[in-house]
Scaffold this motif. Structure first.
Motif, PDB file in Angstrom:
ATOM      1  N   GLU A   1       0.815  -1.215   0.000  1.00 32.71           N
ATOM      2  CA  GLU A   1       0.000   0.000   0.000  1.00 32.71           C
ATOM      3  C   GLU A   1       0.856   1.275   0.000  1.00 32.71           C
ATOM      4  N   GLN A   2       2.017   1.212   0.638  1.00 34.75           N
ATOM      5  CA  GLN A   2       2.800   2.429   0.863  1.00 34.75           C
ATOM      6  C   GLN A   2       3.844   2.709  -0.209  1.00 34.75           C
ATOM      7  N   LEU A   3       4.395   1.626  -0.786  1.00 34.76           N
ATOM      8  CA  LEU A   3       5.613   1.791  -1.566  1.00 34.76           C
ATOM      9  C   LEU A   3       5.293   2.101  -3.029  1.00 34.76           C
ATOM     10  N   THR A   4       5.770   3.244  -3.504  1.00 37.49           N
ATOM     11  CA  THR A   4       5.655   3.548  -4.931  1.00 37.49           C
ATOM     12  C   THR A   4       6.707   2.748  -5.687  1.00 37.49           C
ATOM     13  N   ALA A   5       6.582   2.701  -7.000  1.00 36.48           N
ATOM     14  CA  ALA A   5       7.579   2.000  -7.814  1.00 36.48           C
ATOM     15  C   ALA A   5       8.951   2.652  -7.648  1.00 36.48           C
ATOM     16  N   ALA A   6       8.961   3.991  -7.527  1.00 41.31           N
ATOM     17  CA  ALA A   6      10.243   4.689  -7.369  1.00 41.31           C
ATOM     18  C   ALA A   6      10.893   4.308  -6.047  1.00 41.31           C
ATOM     19  N   LEU A   7      10.084   4.260  -4.982  1.00 40.23           N
ATOM     20  CA  LEU A   7      10.657   3.903  -3.682  1.00 40.23           C
ATOM     21  C   LEU A   7      11.078   2.430  -3.653  1.00 40.23           C
ATOM     22  N   ALA A   8      10.379   1.597  -4.385  1.00 40.22           N
ATOM     23  CA  ALA A   8      10.787   0.187  -4.448  1.00 40.22           C
ATOM     24  C   ALA A   8      12.194   0.087  -5.040  1.00 40.22           C
ATOM     25  N   ARG A   9      12.471   0.927  -6.032  1.00 39.65           N
ATOM     26  CA  ARG A   9      13.833   0.935  -6.591  1.00 39.65           C
ATOM     27  C   ARG A   9      14.838   1.401  -5.537  1.00 39.65           C
ATOM     28  N   GLU A  10      14.452   2.386  -4.737  1.00 39.29           N
ATOM     29  CA  GLU A  10      15.356   2.858  -3.666  1.00 39.29           C
ATOM     30  C   GLU A  10      15.638   1.733  -2.671  1.00 39.29           C
TER      31      GLU A  10
END
Lengths: 452, 452
Positions: free
Chosen positions: A147-156
């Motif tokens: 629910e929280q993690l955007t695709a960009a943050l998943a890359r981070e």
């Protein structure tokens, strides 16, 4: 002399994220596995739902990782035995080539289309705070991160996991005691990316407490506390050792000062040979001693806490007996354990000082004096207000103690104690063990903050 | 197997008291000395009175003692210089064969009719609490004891002094730190005899506080406190060491259990030779080290506290550097000092562990890491939350430390330090010193509660 921080991170964003092909292959495999599992569940006429969990479910896996975790959630009305039995049946039917492993309850591990697949049964509870076993919590974590993690943050998160792997602090098993995947995800979420996490971590002065959902109720002694968003009474960083927290802080600073992709690659040590080990200890002028025995047949998460406890028990007892312990370590290789005791003092005088009661405490003083007056000791004499004798010491060398019956009275891990009771060796010329433990000696003798 | 307590004490009452002839000879000599002194005072036209003090004045002297103390008391109107000058003039005129010694101020010592005579100037103050130097107190003590002590109790004091001499606790000089004559007198007075004192002492559980005149105002840390009947702020037992108090208690019990005249005779040790010393230390398995130097030319009351302080300073520093000190002692013979350090650990590894700041304390942590990162040390690595390095140890052996410049930075007594700065030797083969210190080694290697 150093790249720009953002440039290195950008490079890692490309390297640390699986390719489109990899992702497609994984997605197809997961779909097939879930379908197969649902069919088996339907055939068995049990009520259960099937879900993928773990980093491959959250898009926070690293290239080359081929782990798929499938959870089968059963209603709470099932007994534990029924759940275990159904879980194993399902697992074996989905994965014909499989075996069982055991965490809090048994689960099935097998290969499928080139992936390592775990099929784990758990209870479908309403609230993560009311779980019946630790695995019941995992679906809550997956849902929260999803629910929280955007695709960009998943890359981070991928970049961060790769960094943690490179500096040797990734993994929450009880040997490593590093950062778990979930902890890494929460930290990246909390700070909004890898670089902001590095910058914050570089400045942390532990203890540090984070509470993403601001609902924490319990207090913890740990140096890093991250309250689980799905359970206000749980610290997600409980397993993290102080060493690994400090290593992260050290390398966060180092990376920010001198950014380099090299920090994202774990160090591989070359083993060193007998003569190198011997020369190194001679140069240090210490007295190394090794206790070697066959590793007990338990999983690593049971073995390592026992080795740590045994090492502590042995070192404490040696210190108590006057043998100063300089540094210790535990090595495991090829099914054998080596407990390394590097001593600063390995030999004591033949006698030891034994201080009795104050002479003024008449009854105790008299019985002490009477006991020793006719024994073969120096004294009793009087020092300050007390009787003192100098009597024969029980063990003059550390080796003599380790080879005595008294050794096994030390607090040891249960399975370790069993193996030691069966057979062990005390090796003074530890260099002769370099053939088997050369890589571990290399790490031990060239310590650095990566600690591996 | 043992005599009756009272029978032995009765025997000692006869032995420990001077004969009628001895007493007559002393009395005649004292009369003559006082008369001569009074004549000299009259000739000099100074205002002063003359009195005998000390144990021979109080009838509490032991057979064979030939010490006479004559005090010349001057009015407080005299300056210190005038008092010292007049005192010396008088002393030299009374005792043609004499020399000067120095306590708080100078006095004259000489022989007269086979006695050793001290002629000491002091101030005639109104109250012992208002003395100008320690010797001013002595006439008050003599007057007090004279008033309180019956002839029978004086005999008890003699027995007690003989007992204290036998068990090695008599004398308040700063080497012995035992019971002074005045303290012995007060204790016998307090308990009403030698045997009641033994019985009380055997049961003491220090700290013990006695206040014969019930006027004490100050508090003291000492294990035995006997408030001076002539000065409410003074503890007569201040110099008594805990060892000697405990020895008295030990031998009080022993005498009451097995009364024997042997306890009234001091032990004389036979010296032991080089091979005996060597064999003894080999059997102990310790590492003895000796520091030898010429004794500074100061009186014993200045020398011994300095030796004690130096010994403490050296032992503390050796311990701090990892060399475990087993036992120490100071020997003085033929004008030379031997500081004996018996070590349990005399050698350490080439390296030492040096623990830095917590990694979380960024500024300190960074400066520690930067300092050691390029130095030739093991590490920095991380243990718990801190940086650690293993660096070369400054001194690998205790001998190397003692032979280095760092040794003289240790807290030493002033005169001892001066002698050490001039010349000293560190002797590892301490047995070679047995010719000179054989009696001291005998005492050291066969310790017992008599402690001598």
């Amino acid at each position: 002399m150093s790249d720009d921080v953002d440039a290195v991170i950008e490079t890692m964003r490309e390297r640390a994220v699986p390719s489109a092909d990899e992702r497609a292959e994984l997605a197809a495999t997961v779909d097939e596995l879930i379908e197969r599992t649902q069919e088996v569940v339907a055939d068995l006429e049990v009520e259960a739902d099937v879900m993928q969990v773990g980093s491959t479910a959250r898009d926070t896996w690293l290239p080359g990782e081929r782990d798929i975790d499938i959870f089968v959630r059963f209603p709470e009305s099932l007994s534990r035995e029924e759940l275990e039995s159904a879980g194993l049946t399902i697992g074996h039917q989905v994965l014909p080539e499989s075996h069982e492993e055991y965490a809090e309850h048994p689960y099935v591990v097998g290969e499928f289309a080139g992936f390592q697949v775990d099929i784990v049964p758990c209870y479908d509870v309403d609230d993560a705070a009311e779980i019946r076993s630790a695995v019941d919590r995992t679906p809550f974590h997956t849902r929260y991160i999803d629910e929280q993690l955007t695709a960009a943050l998943a890359r981070e998160v991928c970049v961060c996991k790769q960094f943690f792997t490179g500096i040797g602090v990734y993994g929450s098993n009880l040997r490593r005691r590093g950062f778990s995947g979930y902890l890494t995800e929460l930290l990246v979420l909390e700070y909004g990316g890898f670089r902001p996490l590095l910058e914050a971590g570089a400045d942390w002065n532990p203890p540090v407490r984070l509470d993403p959902e601001d609902h924490g109720s319990a207090t913890f002694d740990d140096s890093l506390v991250v309250i689980d968003p799905t359970d206000p009474e749980r610290n997600v960083a409980a397993v993290l050792s102080d060493e690994n927290l400090a290593r992260f802080q050290h390398f966060a600073r180092q990376f920010l000062a001198e950014p380099s992709p090299a920090l994202f690659e774990p160090i591989e040590r070359d083993p060193i040979d007998e003569s190198a080990v011997r020369a190194a200890f001679e140069q240090r002028g210490t007295t190394p001693l090794a206790i070697t025995f066959e590793a007990p047949a338990v999983v690593e998460d049971q073995l390592w806490p026992q080795l740590d406890r045994s090492m502590d028990g042995i070192a404490t007892e040696l210190e108590r007996r006057g043998f100063d312990v300089f540094r210790t370590d535990a090595f495991v290789a090829d099914g054998d354990v080596l407990l390394l005791l590097e001593l600063a003092v390995a030999e004591r005088p033949h006698i030891e000082r034994h201080v009795g009661p104050p002479v003024g405490v008449r009854k105790h003083a008299k019985s002490f004096y009477d006991k020793y007056a006719d024994e073969d000791v120096y004294g009793p004499f009087i020092t300050a207000d007390r009787y003192v004798v100098e009597r024969d010491r029980e063990f003059v060398t550390a080796t003599a103690f380790l080879e005595s019956d008294a050794f096994l009275d030390v607090a040891l891990g249960k399975d370790v104690e069993q193996m030691l009771e069966a057979e062990f060796s005390v090796v003074e010329d530890v260099a002769t063990l370099a053939d088997q433990f050369g890589r571990e000696f290399a790490r031990y003798l060239d310590p650095n903050p990566r600690g591996m």
